[in-house]
Design a protein around this motif. Structure first.
Motif, PDB file in Angstrom:
ATOM      1  N   ARG A  30       0.754  -1.194   0.019  1.00 41.67           N
ATOM      2  CA  ARG A  30       0.080   0.185   0.100  1.00 41.67           C
ATOM      3  C   ARG A  30       0.844   1.270  -0.144  1.00 41.67           C
ATOM      4  N   ILE A  31       0.487   2.166  -0.998  1.00 44.64           N
ATOM      5  CA  ILE A  31       1.459   3.467  -0.854  1.00 44.64           C
ATOM      6  C   ILE A  31       0.534   4.566  -0.386  1.00 44.64           C
ATOM      7  N   ASN A  32       0.904   5.037   0.718  1.00 43.37           N
ATOM      8  CA  ASN A  32       0.077   6.301   1.052  1.00 43.37           C
ATOM      9  C   ASN A  32       0.592   7.309   0.523  1.00 43.37           C
ATOM     10  N   ALA A  33       1.802   7.726   0.340  1.00 41.24           N
ATOM     11  CA  ALA A  33       2.298   9.077  -0.560  1.00 41.24           C
ATOM     12  C   ALA A  33       3.547   8.771  -0.996  1.00 41.24           C
ATOM     13  N   MET A  34       4.102   9.403  -2.063  1.00 47.64           N
ATOM     14  CA  MET A  34       5.177   9.534  -2.667  1.00 47.64           C
ATOM     15  C   MET A  34       5.620  10.751  -2.983  1.00 47.64           C
ATOM     16  N   GLY A  35       6.818  11.283  -2.554  1.00 52.40           N
ATOM     17  CA  GLY A  35       7.325  12.483  -2.922  1.00 52.40           C
ATOM     18  C   GLY A  35       8.734  12.658  -3.156  1.00 52.40           C
ATOM     19  N   TRP A  36       8.920  13.880  -3.601  1.00 54.32           N
ATOM     20  CA  TRP A  36      10.534  14.432  -3.730  1.00 54.32           C
ATOM     21  C   TRP A  36      10.748  15.571  -2.931  1.00 54.32           C
ATOM     22  N   TYR A  37      11.857  15.501  -2.441  1.00 58.62           N
ATOM     23  CA  TYR A  37      12.703  15.993  -1.741  1.00 58.62           C
ATOM     24  C   TYR A  37      13.844  16.762  -2.422  1.00 58.62           C
ATOM     25  N   THR A  77       6.355   3.366  -9.126  1.00 58.41           N
ATOM     26  CA  THR A  77       7.116   4.446  -9.549  1.00 58.41           C
ATOM     27  C   THR A  77       6.565   5.864  -9.472  1.00 58.41           C
ATOM     28  N   VAL A  78       7.483   6.897  -9.011  1.00 58.15           N
ATOM     29  CA  VAL A  78       7.109   8.235  -8.912  1.00 58.15           C
ATOM     30  C   VAL A  78       8.063   9.047  -9.892  1.00 58.15           C
ATOM     31  N   TYR A  79       7.401  10.058 -10.630  1.00 56.86           N
ATOM     32  CA  TYR A  79       8.121  10.868 -11.560  1.00 56.86           C
ATOM     33  C   TYR A  79       8.185  12.284 -10.966  1.00 56.86           C
ATOM     34  N   LEU A  80       9.084  13.098 -11.401  1.00 53.62           N
ATOM     35  CA  LEU A  80       9.054  14.675 -11.273  1.00 53.62           C
ATOM     36  C   LEU A  80       9.371  15.345 -12.626  1.00 53.62           C
ATOM     37  N   GLN A  81       8.500  15.957 -13.239  1.00 53.28           N
ATOM     38  CA  GLN A  81       8.836  16.539 -14.480  1.00 53.28           C
ATOM     39  C   GLN A  81       9.336  17.910 -14.057  1.00 53.28           C
ATOM     40  N   MET A  82      10.360  18.316 -14.467  1.00 52.48           N
ATOM     41  CA  MET A  82      10.890  19.843 -14.136  1.00 52.48           C
ATOM     42  C   MET A  82      11.048  20.543 -15.273  1.00 52.48           C
ATOM     43  N   ASN A  83      10.157  21.758 -15.331  1.00 48.14           N
ATOM     44  CA  ASN A  83      10.267  22.609 -16.442  1.00 48.14           C
ATOM     45  C   ASN A  83      10.917  23.930 -15.993  1.00 48.14           C
ATOM     46  N   SER A  84      11.343  24.920 -17.024  1.00 48.81           N
ATOM     47  CA  SER A  84      11.803  25.976 -16.617  1.00 48.81           C
ATOM     48  C   SER A  84      12.753  26.378 -15.400  1.00 48.81           C
ATOM     49  N   LEU A  85      13.536  25.376 -15.530  1.00 48.42           N
ATOM     50  CA  LEU A  85      14.495  25.393 -14.519  1.00 48.42           C
ATOM     51  C   LEU A  85      15.465  26.414 -14.120  1.00 48.42           C
ATOM     52  N   LYS A  86      15.923  26.539 -12.878  1.00 51.89           N
ATOM     53  CA  LYS A  86      16.476  27.854 -12.601  1.00 51.89           C
ATOM     54  C   LYS A  86      17.585  27.433 -11.776  1.00 51.89           C
ATOM     55  N   PRO A  87      18.635  28.165 -11.771  1.00 52.54           N
ATOM     56  CA  PRO A  87      20.040  27.954 -10.956  1.00 52.54           C
ATOM     57  C   PRO A  87      19.583  27.660  -9.551  1.00 52.54           C
ATOM     58  N   GLU A  88      18.752  28.343  -8.984  1.00 49.09           N
ATOM     59  CA  GLU A  88      18.219  28.001  -7.652  1.00 49.09           C
ATOM     60  C   GLU A  88      17.734  26.585  -7.497  1.00 49.09           C
ATOM     61  N   ASP A  89      17.198  25.904  -8.501  1.00 54.31           N
ATOM     62  CA  ASP A  89      16.641  24.422  -8.422  1.00 54.31           C
ATOM     63  C   ASP A  89      17.885  23.424  -8.244  1.00 54.31           C
ATOM     64  N   THR A  90      19.108  23.910  -8.130  1.00 50.91           N
ATOM     65  CA  THR A  90      20.312  23.082  -8.105  1.00 50.91           C
ATOM     66  C   THR A  90      20.143  22.485  -6.542  1.00 50.91           C
ATOM     67  N   ALA A  91      20.339  20.975  -6.626  1.00 49.70           N
ATOM     68  CA  ALA A  91      20.454  20.483  -5.508  1.00 49.70           C
ATOM     69  C   ALA A  91      20.423  18.903  -5.778  1.00 49.70           C
ATOM     70  N   VAL A  92      20.406  18.058  -4.406  1.00 48.52           N
ATOM     71  CA  VAL A  92      20.387  16.612  -4.776  1.00 48.52           C
ATOM     72  C   VAL A  92      18.921  16.529  -4.463  1.00 48.52           C
ATOM     73  N   TYR A  93      18.324  15.799  -5.398  1.00 49.41           N
ATOM     74  CA  TYR A  93      16.858  15.484  -5.190  1.00 49.41           C
ATOM     75  C   TYR A  93      16.762  13.827  -4.625  1.00 49.41           C
ATOM     76  N   TYR A  94      15.791  13.797  -3.738  1.00 47.63           N
ATOM     77  CA  TYR A  94      15.576  12.487  -2.944  1.00 47.63           C
ATOM     78  C   TYR A  94      14.259  12.173  -3.053  1.00 47.63           C
ATOM     79  N   CYS A  95      13.569  10.799  -3.637  1.00 47.99           N
ATOM     80  CA  CYS A  95      12.339  10.414  -3.499  1.00 47.99           C
ATOM     81  C   CYS A  95      12.164   9.674  -1.971  1.00 47.99           C
ATOM     82  N   ASN A  96      10.773   9.572  -1.734  1.00 51.22           N
ATOM     83  CA  ASN A  96      10.360   8.929  -0.383  1.00 51.22           C
ATOM     84  C   ASN A  96       9.287   8.447  -0.797  1.00 51.22           C
ATOM     85  N   VAL A  97       9.018   7.214   0.073  1.00 52.55           N
ATOM     86  CA  VAL A  97       7.664   6.526  -0.294  1.00 52.55           C
ATOM     87  C   VAL A  97       7.498   6.319   1.191  1.00 52.55           C
TER      88      VAL A  97
END
Length: 123
Positions: A30-37, A77-97
């Protein structure tokens, strides 16, 4: 043991797009939530976007209108579509379930993190 495998990070110019993917190594009961940090250097980890089992989503104000989270629960599986990216979006991205798994002991709660994928946006 459930592991999350992320992919899709990389280097992109400002204004460009990337799509992150995160797949679970085994079936989740059972998946309650999936997220990107994300966590930028010298900063705390922050929620970028989350999607719940009922389909509702929420986003950090800084990414609203630019990022879209989606999931394929059948494929865990969870996806993150990122458009119009900015320099301040620079980071390590982690998924969480957050959910539940079937084990030899029965149904157990689950919260698991991916290893992280680096997104670098150049100006």
């Amino acid at each position: 043991q459930v592991q999350l495998v992320e992919s899709g990070g990389g280097l992109v110019q400002a204004g460009g797009s990337l799509r992150l993917s995160c797949a679970a190594s085994r079936s989740i009961f059972r998946i309650n939530a999936m997220g990107w940090y994300r966590q930028a250097p010298g900063k705390q980890r922050e929620l970028v976007a989350a999607i719940r089992s009922v389909g509702s989503t929420n986003y950090a104000d800084s990414v609203k209108g630019r990022f879209t989270i989606s999931s394929d629960n059948a494929e865990n599986t969870v996806y993150l579509q990122m458009n119009s990216l900015k320099p301040e979006d620079t980071a390590v991205y982690y998924c969480n379930v957050d959910g539940m798994v079937l084990t030899t002991k029965g149904i157990e709660s689950l919260e698991v993190w991916g290893q992280g994928t680096l997104v670098t946006v150049s100006s």
